[in-house]
Design a protein around this motif. Structure first.
Motif, PDB file in Angstrom:
ATOM      1  N   LYS A  37       0.438 -16.801  -2.305  1.00 23.94           N
ATOM      2  CA  LYS A  37      -0.664 -17.220  -1.440  1.00 23.94           C
ATOM      3  C   LYS A  37      -0.354 -16.924   0.026  1.00 23.94           C
ATOM      4  CE  LYS A  37      -2.636 -20.644  -4.518  1.00 23.94           C
ATOM      5  NZ  LYS A  37      -2.981 -22.062  -4.721  1.00 23.94           N
ATOM      6  N   SER A  38       0.886 -17.127   0.441  1.00 25.37           N
ATOM      7  CA  SER A  38       1.295 -16.806   1.812  1.00 25.37           C
ATOM      8  C   SER A  38       1.094 -15.319   2.088  1.00 25.37           C
ATOM      9  CB  SER A  38       2.753 -17.200   2.033  1.00 25.37           C
ATOM     10  OG  SER A  38       3.186 -16.787   3.302  1.00 25.37           O
ATOM     11  N   CYS A  39       1.460 -14.490   1.118  1.00 22.26           N
ATOM     12  CA  CYS A  39       1.286 -13.039   1.248  1.00 22.26           C
ATOM     13  C   CYS A  39      -0.182 -12.695   1.483  1.00 22.26           C
ATOM     14  CB  CYS A  39       1.825 -12.341   0.004  1.00 22.26           C
ATOM     15  SG  CYS A  39       1.583 -10.559   0.005  1.00 22.26           S
ATOM     16  N   LEU A  40      -1.067 -13.296   0.711  1.00 22.82           N
ATOM     17  CA  LEU A  40      -2.491 -12.989   0.857  1.00 22.82           C
ATOM     18  C   LEU A  40      -3.047 -13.526   2.180  1.00 22.82           C
ATOM     19  CD1 LEU A  40      -3.988 -13.465  -2.693  1.00 22.82           C
ATOM     20  CD2 LEU A  40      -3.137 -11.404  -1.609  1.00 22.82           C
ATOM     21  N   GLN A  41      -2.555 -14.670   2.617  1.00 25.34           N
ATOM     22  CA  GLN A  41      -3.054 -15.256   3.862  1.00 25.34           C
ATOM     23  C   GLN A  41      -2.586 -14.478   5.086  1.00 25.34           C
ATOM     24  OE1 GLN A  41      -1.526 -19.175   3.086  1.00 25.34           O
ATOM     25  NE2 GLN A  41      -3.432 -19.868   2.161  1.00 25.34           N
ATOM     26  N   THR A  42      -1.420 -13.824   5.001  1.00 28.78           N
ATOM     27  CA  THR A  42      -0.879 -13.081   6.146  1.00 28.78           C
ATOM     28  C   THR A  42      -1.021 -11.578   5.968  1.00 28.78           C
ATOM     29  OG1 THR A  42       1.344 -12.917   5.189  1.00 28.78           O
ATOM     30  CG2 THR A  42       0.880 -14.860   6.536  1.00 28.78           C
ATOM     31  N   GLY A  43      -1.580 -11.162   4.840  1.00 31.56           N
ATOM     32  CA  GLY A  43      -1.491  -9.769   4.446  1.00 31.56           C
ATOM     33  C   GLY A  43      -2.569  -8.836   4.929  1.00 31.56           C
ATOM     34  N   GLU A  44      -2.337  -7.595   4.536  1.00 28.63           N
ATOM     35  CA  GLU A  44      -3.292  -6.518   4.799  1.00 28.63           C
ATOM     36  C   GLU A  44      -3.340  -5.610   3.577  1.00 28.63           C
ATOM     37  OE1 GLU A  44      -1.784  -3.131   7.360  1.00 28.63           O
ATOM     38  OE2 GLU A  44      -0.273  -4.656   7.837  1.00 28.63           O
ATOM     39  N   ILE A  45      -4.505  -5.063   3.331  1.00 30.18           N
ATOM     40  CA  ILE A  45      -4.669  -4.140   2.215  1.00 30.18           C
ATOM     41  C   ILE A  45      -4.091  -2.797   2.632  1.00 30.18           C
ATOM     42  CG2 ILE A  45      -6.308  -2.921   0.741  1.00 30.18           C
ATOM     43  CD1 ILE A  45      -8.156  -5.388   1.046  1.00 30.18           C
ATOM     44  N   ILE A  46      -3.177  -2.249   1.786  1.00 31.27           N
ATOM     45  CA  ILE A  46      -2.569  -0.961   2.124  1.00 31.27           C
ATOM     46  C   ILE A  46      -2.989   0.140   1.154  1.00 31.27           C
ATOM     47  CG2 ILE A  46      -0.647  -1.909   3.428  1.00 31.27           C
ATOM     48  CD1 ILE A  46       1.131  -1.521   0.941  1.00 31.27           C
ATOM     49  N   GLU A  47      -3.535  -0.212   0.004  1.00 34.85           N
ATOM     50  CA  GLU A  47      -4.069   0.774  -0.937  1.00 34.85           C
ATOM     51  C   GLU A  47      -5.264   0.163  -1.659  1.00 34.85           C
ATOM     52  OE1 GLU A  47       0.138   3.038  -2.095  1.00 34.85           O
ATOM     53  OE2 GLU A  47      -1.035   2.116  -3.688  1.00 34.85           O
ATOM     54  N   TYR A  48      -6.271   0.988  -1.890  1.00 34.36           N
ATOM     55  CA  TYR A  48      -7.453   0.574  -2.650  1.00 34.36           C
ATOM     56  C   TYR A  48      -7.479   1.319  -3.973  1.00 34.36           C
ATOM     57  CZ  TYR A  48      -9.453  -1.548   1.546  1.00 34.36           C
ATOM     58  OH  TYR A  48      -9.682  -2.334   2.648  1.00 34.36           O
ATOM     59  N   TYR A  49      -7.902   0.627  -5.021  1.00 30.04           N
ATOM     60  CA  TYR A  49      -8.072   1.232  -6.344  1.00 30.04           C
ATOM     61  C   TYR A  49      -9.488   0.919  -6.828  1.00 30.04           C
ATOM     62  CZ  TYR A  49      -3.013   0.614  -5.752  1.00 30.04           C
ATOM     63  OH  TYR A  49      -1.730   0.586  -5.243  1.00 30.04           O
ATOM     64  N   PRO A  50     -10.494   1.575  -6.251  1.00 31.27           N
ATOM     65  CA  PRO A  50     -11.890   1.220  -6.556  1.00 31.27           C
ATOM     66  C   PRO A  50     -12.310   1.522  -7.994  1.00 31.27           C
ATOM     67  CG  PRO A  50     -11.792   3.215  -5.227  1.00 31.27           C
ATOM     68  CD  PRO A  50     -10.387   2.673  -5.294  1.00 31.27           C
ATOM     69  N   ASN A  51     -11.596   2.405  -8.670  1.00 29.76           N
ATOM     70  CA  ASN A  51     -11.984   2.779 -10.029  1.00 29.76           C
ATOM     71  C   ASN A  51     -11.176   2.071 -11.110  1.00 29.76           C
ATOM     72  OD1 ASN A  51     -13.949   4.618  -9.061  1.00 29.76           O
ATOM     73  ND2 ASN A  51     -12.324   6.092  -8.654  1.00 29.76           N
ATOM     74  N   ASP A  52     -10.360   1.078 -10.720  1.00 30.44           N
ATOM     75  CA  ASP A  52      -9.594   0.334 -11.723  1.00 30.44           C
ATOM     76  C   ASP A  52     -10.535  -0.366 -12.697  1.00 30.44           C
ATOM     77  OD1 ASP A  52      -7.069   1.028 -10.974  1.00 30.44           O
ATOM     78  OD2 ASP A  52      -6.471  -0.958 -10.269  1.00 30.44           O
ATOM     79  N   PHE A  53     -10.073  -0.511 -13.918  1.00 34.68           N
ATOM     80  CA  PHE A  53     -10.834  -1.185 -14.965  1.00 34.68           C
ATOM     81  C   PHE A  53     -10.107  -2.465 -15.348  1.00 34.68           C
ATOM     82  CE2 PHE A  53     -11.775  -2.132 -19.381  1.00 34.68           C
ATOM     83  CZ  PHE A  53     -13.158  -2.080 -19.374  1.00 34.68           C
ATOM     84  N   PRO A  54     -10.763  -3.563 -15.493  1.00 37.15           N
ATOM     85  CA  PRO A  54     -12.216  -3.739 -15.525  1.00 37.15           C
ATOM     86  C   PRO A  54     -12.849  -4.029 -14.161  1.00 37.15           C
ATOM     87  CG  PRO A  54     -11.194  -5.774 -16.223  1.00 37.15           C
ATOM     88  CD  PRO A  54     -10.074  -4.779 -15.957  1.00 37.15           C
ATOM     89  N   HIS A  55     -12.011  -4.201 -13.103  1.00 32.09           N
ATOM     90  CA  HIS A  55     -12.540  -4.507 -11.772  1.00 32.09           C
ATOM     91  C   HIS A  55     -11.784  -3.711 -10.716  1.00 32.09           C
ATOM     92  CE1 HIS A  55     -14.475  -7.861 -13.727  1.00 32.09           C
ATOM     93  NE2 HIS A  55     -13.292  -8.292 -14.151  1.00 32.09           N
ATOM     94  N   PRO A  56     -12.437  -3.377  -9.607  1.00 29.77           N
ATOM     95  CA  PRO A  56     -11.713  -2.744  -8.508  1.00 29.77           C
ATOM     96  C   PRO A  56     -10.545  -3.628  -8.078  1.00 29.77           C
ATOM     97  CG  PRO A  56     -14.072  -2.778  -8.081  1.00 29.77           C
ATOM     98  CD  PRO A  56     -13.835  -3.624  -9.290  1.00 29.77           C
ATOM     99  N   SER A  57      -9.476  -2.993  -7.610  1.00 26.65           N
ATOM    100  CA  SER A  57      -8.307  -3.754  -7.180  1.00 26.65           C
ATOM    101  C   SER A  57      -7.721  -3.117  -5.929  1.00 26.65           C
ATOM    102  CB  SER A  57      -7.265  -3.835  -8.294  1.00 26.65           C
ATOM    103  OG  SER A  57      -6.758  -2.560  -8.600  1.00 26.65           O
ATOM    104  N   CYS A  58      -6.685  -3.777  -5.402  1.00 24.35           N
ATOM    105  CA  CYS A  58      -6.030  -3.266  -4.206  1.00 24.35           C
ATOM    106  C   CYS A  58      -4.603  -3.785  -4.141  1.00 24.35           C
ATOM    107  CB  CYS A  58      -6.796  -3.649  -2.952  1.00 24.35           C
ATOM    108  SG  CYS A  58      -6.919  -5.422  -2.667  1.00 24.35           S
ATOM    109  N   LEU A  59      -3.804  -3.112  -3.330  1.00 25.02           N
ATOM    110  CA  LEU A  59      -2.426  -3.498  -3.080  1.00 25.02           C
ATOM    111  C   LEU A  59      -2.363  -4.142  -1.699  1.00 25.02           C
ATOM    112  CD1 LEU A  59       0.630  -3.429  -3.733  1.00 25.02           C
ATOM    113  CD2 LEU A  59       0.668  -1.120  -2.767  1.00 25.02           C
ATOM    114  N   ILE A  60      -1.786  -5.336  -1.640  1.00 28.96           N
ATOM    115  CA  ILE A  60      -1.697  -6.087  -0.397  1.00 28.96           C
ATOM    116  C   ILE A  60      -0.248  -6.207   0.036  1.00 28.96           C
ATOM    117  CG2 ILE A  60      -2.134  -8.318   0.702  1.00 28.96           C
ATOM    118  CD1 ILE A  60      -4.523  -8.587  -1.243  1.00 28.96           C
TER     119      ILE A  60
END
Length: 103
Positions: A37-60
């Motif tokens: 949770k700390s990572c997500l609260q202080t983080g930034e998206i560095i990679e996007y995976y818009p075509n991931d299945f079953p939902h788009p995802s990203c690396l934070i």
């Protein structure tokens, strides 16, 4: 998907789903839910995976409570935040900044 949307879903505790894989990796790597949770609260998206299945995802990229760099992969259908994995990056796969993936 942007970091603000992810942070909003994070604060809606009933809208979070943890994959078995993520929980196993967190246990193996001695990573707490508070660290994630700390990572997500202080983080930034560095990679996007818009075509991931079953939902788009990203690396934070973010930091644990002890200020260690942590990567989290999350996906979302817009209503639910799915935690896919969490790991401590290294320079085998990332540049020295631990944000840029090596070729």
């Amino acid at each position: 998907m942007d970091i603000e949307q992810i942070q909003k879903l994070l604060n809606m505790y009933s809208n979070i789903k943890w994959s078995k894989h993520c929980l196993e990796r967190m246990q193996e790597r001695d990573t707490s839910i508070a660290d994630v949770k700390s990572c997500l609260q202080t983080g930034e998206i560095i990679e996007y995976y818009p075509n991931d299945f079953p939902h788009p995802s990203c690396l934070i990229f973010g930091h644990t409570q002890e200020n260690k760099i942590l990567h989290i992969v999350v996906g979302s259908d817009g209503n639910i935040l799915f935690f896919i994995t969490a790991y401590f990056p290294d320079t085998d796969k990332f540049e020295k900044d631990l944000k840029t993936r090596k070729g």
